[in-house]
Design a protein around this motif. Sequence first.
Motif, PDB file in Angstrom:
ATOM      1  N   VAL A  47      27.338  30.271  38.425  1.00 10.86           N
ATOM      2  CA  VAL A  47      26.730  29.330  38.823  1.00 10.86           C
ATOM      3  C   VAL A  47      26.627  29.357  40.393  1.00 10.86           C
ATOM      4  O   VAL A  47      27.197  29.818  41.259  1.00 10.86           O
ATOM      5  CB  VAL A  47      27.493  27.918  38.492  1.00 10.86           C
ATOM      6  CG1 VAL A  47      27.526  27.902  36.765  1.00 10.86           C
ATOM      7  CG2 VAL A  47      28.755  27.719  39.065  1.00 10.86           C
ATOM      8  N   PRO A  48      25.522  28.520  40.989  1.00  8.03           N
ATOM      9  CA  PRO A  48      25.204  28.497  42.227  1.00  8.03           C
ATOM     10  C   PRO A  48      26.614  28.172  43.053  1.00  8.03           C
ATOM     11  O   PRO A  48      27.130  27.143  42.668  1.00  8.03           O
ATOM     12  CB  PRO A  48      24.289  27.350  42.486  1.00  8.03           C
ATOM     13  CG  PRO A  48      23.390  27.618  41.037  1.00  8.03           C
ATOM     14  CD  PRO A  48      24.495  27.723  40.274  1.00  8.03           C
ATOM     15  N   GLY A  49      26.693  28.985  44.172  1.00  9.97           N
ATOM     16  CA  GLY A  49      27.959  28.676  44.785  1.00  9.97           C
ATOM     17  C   GLY A  49      29.253  29.587  44.553  1.00  9.97           C
ATOM     18  O   GLY A  49      30.380  29.324  45.219  1.00  9.97           O
ATOM     19  N   ASP A  50      29.190  30.336  43.500  1.00 11.11           N
ATOM     20  CA  ASP A  50      30.423  31.050  43.050  1.00 11.11           C
ATOM     21  C   ASP A  50      30.356  32.079  44.030  1.00 11.11           C
ATOM     22  O   ASP A  50      29.392  32.572  44.768  1.00 11.11           O
ATOM     23  CB  ASP A  50      30.213  31.599  41.833  1.00 11.11           C
ATOM     24  CG  ASP A  50      30.543  30.734  40.458  1.00 11.11           C
ATOM     25  OD1 ASP A  50      31.022  29.594  40.943  1.00 11.11           O
ATOM     26  OD2 ASP A  50      30.061  31.154  39.326  1.00 11.11           O
ATOM     27  N   LEU A  51      31.789  32.420  44.478  1.00 14.93           N
ATOM     28  CA  LEU A  51      31.733  33.451  45.459  1.00 14.93           C
ATOM     29  C   LEU A  51      32.423  34.719  44.653  1.00 14.93           C
ATOM     30  O   LEU A  51      33.412  34.502  43.918  1.00 14.93           O
ATOM     31  CB  LEU A  51      32.917  32.864  46.215  1.00 14.93           C
ATOM     32  CG  LEU A  51      32.623  31.760  47.177  1.00 14.93           C
ATOM     33  CD1 LEU A  51      33.667  31.173  48.341  1.00 14.93           C
ATOM     34  CD2 LEU A  51      31.264  31.888  47.782  1.00 14.93           C
ATOM     35  N   ILE A  52      31.943  35.974  44.989  1.00 11.30           N
ATOM     36  CA  ILE A  52      32.483  36.981  44.416  1.00 11.30           C
ATOM     37  C   ILE A  52      32.966  38.098  45.585  1.00 11.30           C
ATOM     38  O   ILE A  52      32.219  38.611  46.467  1.00 11.30           O
ATOM     39  CB  ILE A  52      31.506  37.826  43.571  1.00 11.30           C
ATOM     40  CG1 ILE A  52      31.161  37.089  42.406  1.00 11.30           C
ATOM     41  CG2 ILE A  52      32.232  39.202  42.948  1.00 11.30           C
ATOM     42  CD1 ILE A  52      29.772  37.638  41.463  1.00 11.30           C
ATOM     43  N   VAL A  53      34.130  38.265  45.762  1.00 11.52           N
ATOM     44  CA  VAL A  53      34.863  38.813  46.673  1.00 11.52           C
ATOM     45  C   VAL A  53      35.164  40.345  46.161  1.00 11.52           C
ATOM     46  O   VAL A  53      35.719  40.685  45.044  1.00 11.52           O
ATOM     47  CB  VAL A  53      36.133  38.481  47.112  1.00 11.52           C
ATOM     48  CG1 VAL A  53      37.089  39.007  48.215  1.00 11.52           C
ATOM     49  CG2 VAL A  53      36.073  37.113  47.450  1.00 11.52           C
ATOM     50  N   THR A  54      34.439  41.543  46.810  1.00 16.75           N
ATOM     51  CA  THR A  54      33.952  42.679  46.318  1.00 16.75           C
ATOM     52  C   THR A  54      34.909  43.690  46.312  1.00 16.75           C
ATOM     53  O   THR A  54      34.634  44.921  45.904  1.00 16.75           O
ATOM     54  CB  THR A  54      32.480  43.086  46.584  1.00 16.75           C
ATOM     55  OG1 THR A  54      32.693  42.992  48.106  1.00 16.75           O
ATOM     56  CG2 THR A  54      31.815  41.801  46.010  1.00 16.75           C
ATOM     57  N   GLY A  55      36.163  43.774  47.043  1.00 16.26           N
ATOM     58  CA  GLY A  55      36.930  44.885  47.248  1.00 16.26           C
ATOM     59  C   GLY A  55      37.336  45.261  48.479  1.00 16.26           C
ATOM     60  O   GLY A  55      36.473  45.146  49.199  1.00 16.26           O
ATOM     61  N   THR A  56      38.410  45.750  48.616  1.00 17.95           N
ATOM     62  CA  THR A  56      38.787  46.345  49.990  1.00 17.95           C
ATOM     63  C   THR A  56      39.032  47.736  50.201  1.00 17.95           C
ATOM     64  O   THR A  56      39.273  48.255  49.188  1.00 17.95           O
ATOM     65  CB  THR A  56      40.050  45.355  50.580  1.00 17.95           C
ATOM     66  OG1 THR A  56      40.256  45.617  51.975  1.00 17.95           O
ATOM     67  CG2 THR A  56      41.305  46.062  49.833  1.00 17.95           C
ATOM     68  N   PRO A  57      38.820  48.360  51.449  1.00 17.37           N
ATOM     69  CA  PRO A  57      39.045  49.791  51.491  1.00 17.37           C
ATOM     70  C   PRO A  57      40.453  50.072  51.625  1.00 17.37           C
ATOM     71  O   PRO A  57      41.255  49.011  51.706  1.00 17.37           O
ATOM     72  CB  PRO A  57      38.333  50.181  52.721  1.00 17.37           C
ATOM     73  CG  PRO A  57      37.551  48.894  53.196  1.00 17.37           C
ATOM     74  CD  PRO A  57      37.995  47.810  52.537  1.00 17.37           C
ATOM     75  N   THR A  58      40.784  51.539  51.611  1.00 22.52           N
ATOM     76  CA  THR A  58      42.503  51.772  51.864  1.00 22.52           C
ATOM     77  C   THR A  58      42.993  51.338  53.433  1.00 22.52           C
ATOM     78  O   THR A  58      41.881  51.077  54.037  1.00 22.52           O
ATOM     79  CB  THR A  58      42.334  53.362  51.935  1.00 22.52           C
ATOM     80  OG1 THR A  58      43.773  53.676  51.961  1.00 22.52           O
ATOM     81  CG2 THR A  58      41.615  54.033  53.094  1.00 22.52           C
ATOM     82  N   GLY A  59      44.171  51.161  53.696  1.00 21.80           N
ATOM     83  CA  GLY A  59      44.667  50.959  54.977  1.00 21.80           C
ATOM     84  C   GLY A  59      45.111  49.708  54.928  1.00 21.80           C
ATOM     85  O   GLY A  59      45.572  49.331  56.123  1.00 21.80           O
ATOM     86  N   ALA A  60      45.574  48.949  53.999  1.00 23.69           N
ATOM     87  CA  ALA A  60      46.294  47.571  54.098  1.00 23.69           C
ATOM     88  C   ALA A  60      47.622  47.966  54.488  1.00 23.69           C
ATOM     89  O   ALA A  60      48.191  49.106  54.458  1.00 23.69           O
ATOM     90  CB  ALA A  60      46.235  46.934  52.780  1.00 23.69           C
ATOM     91  N   GLY A  61      48.406  46.814  54.919  1.00 25.36           N
ATOM     92  CA  GLY A  61      49.715  46.924  55.702  1.00 25.36           C
ATOM     93  C   GLY A  61      50.828  47.697  54.696  1.00 25.36           C
ATOM     94  O   GLY A  61      51.824  48.364  54.978  1.00 25.36           O
ATOM     95  N   ALA A  62      50.627  47.233  53.246  1.00 24.39           N
ATOM     96  CA  ALA A  62      51.499  47.709  52.244  1.00 24.39           C
ATOM     97  C   ALA A  62      51.527  49.194  52.096  1.00 24.39           C
ATOM     98  O   ALA A  62      52.455  49.904  51.316  1.00 24.39           O
ATOM     99  CB  ALA A  62      51.224  47.121  51.060  1.00 24.39           C
ATOM    100  N   ARG A  63      50.484  49.854  52.622  1.00 27.42           N
ATOM    101  CA  ARG A  63      50.121  51.250  52.162  1.00 27.42           C
ATOM    102  C   ARG A  63      50.593  52.314  53.325  1.00 27.42           C
ATOM    103  O   ARG A  63      50.753  53.431  53.346  1.00 27.42           O
ATOM    104  CB  ARG A  63      48.725  51.642  51.890  1.00 27.42           C
ATOM    105  CG  ARG A  63      48.233  50.821  50.694  1.00 27.42           C
ATOM    106  CD  ARG A  63      49.296  51.154  49.222  1.00 27.42           C
ATOM    107  NE  ARG A  63      48.960  50.366  48.209  1.00 27.42           N
ATOM    108  CZ  ARG A  63      49.601  50.555  46.896  1.00 27.42           C
ATOM    109  NH1 ARG A  63      50.505  51.354  46.862  1.00 27.42           N
ATOM    110  NH2 ARG A  63      49.291  49.696  45.939  1.00 27.42           N
ATOM    111  N   LEU A  64      51.039  51.680  54.561  1.00 24.51           N
ATOM    112  CA  LEU A  64      51.592  52.356  55.878  1.00 24.51           C
ATOM    113  C   LEU A  64      52.934  52.532  55.059  1.00 24.51           C
ATOM    114  O   LEU A  64      53.555  52.288  54.623  1.00 24.51           O
ATOM    115  CB  LEU A  64      51.232  51.278  56.830  1.00 24.51           C
ATOM    116  CG  LEU A  64      50.111  50.911  57.520  1.00 24.51           C
ATOM    117  CD1 LEU A  64      50.165  50.091  58.594  1.00 24.51           C
ATOM    118  CD2 LEU A  64      48.999  52.146  57.495  1.00 24.51           C
TER     119      LEU A  64
END
Length: 287
Positions: free
Chosen positions: A240-257
């Motif tokens: 529906v109008p106004g829905d938000l889709i957050v589409t994914g993040t690249p490598t490199g988050a702090g958890a992976r360091l």
Amino acid sequence: MTDRFVSFSKDGQVRYGLHRPEGITDLWAEHGMRWPGLREVIAAGMLEELAAGAPKRVDFLEEEIRYEIPVTNPEKILCVGVNFPDRNEEYKDGQAAPANPSLFIRFPRSFVGHLQPLVRPPESPQLDYEGEIVLVIGKGGRRIAQEAALDHVAALSLCNEGTIRDWVRHAKFNVTQGKNFDRTGSIGPWLVPYRSEAQIGDIALTTRVNGAVRQQDRTGRMIFSFRRIISYISTFTTLVPGDLIVTGTPTGAGARLDPPVWLRPGDVVEVEATGLGVLRNPIVDEE
């Protein structure tokens, strides 16, 4: 100049308007009775018309307002996990990229606006960052074909999809807890009206912590395209109008360091994408 719609608070009232280099043009004062927020403006298909007819004056300086997430009351916020090739390889499980997107839900209360602090909760020090691009649905639909999917997008924004890492593993099958602590993520700084696929087809997406680049990739490398994401999600739920889709993040988050590096009070996270601006948030501890 690209039109940039913002939602903001002033004197206890949530308003909306246009962001200009000199400050904020208030559109809510004139149009709020008809369209109380940007969700209603989007549903009416009025983003372009409001931008074209907006006065050139500045009503508020940036330091006089508090940024809110651009769509303050979305019906749904759906997030895509593991959507870049290197991100899939981070899991070191030997599995090929999945055939379908991994999805989870976030609540609006888990996000703050541009320049507002992200809050590290007392339950865990493992606050992490994830820079992502946000699709804002303008035209609703169900079982949307991929070739028509981008016709359903009204606007674009940015997200820091902040995560409490150890809490995403509190149970066997879900990540809901670690993704929904209050005020751990951000969306903004504004909405940019969607006009062509060139705006998102192959653009740079970068996350910085205290000025140092931590994540960097291009949307053309995503495992699941924006078209595929919209089509897949609309298979099982009506957008529906106004829905938000957050589409994914690249490598490199702090958890992976190695070792992991978590966000701490005083840090500043910036998410930037070509043509969409810079979403900036400091980190604080919950009082």
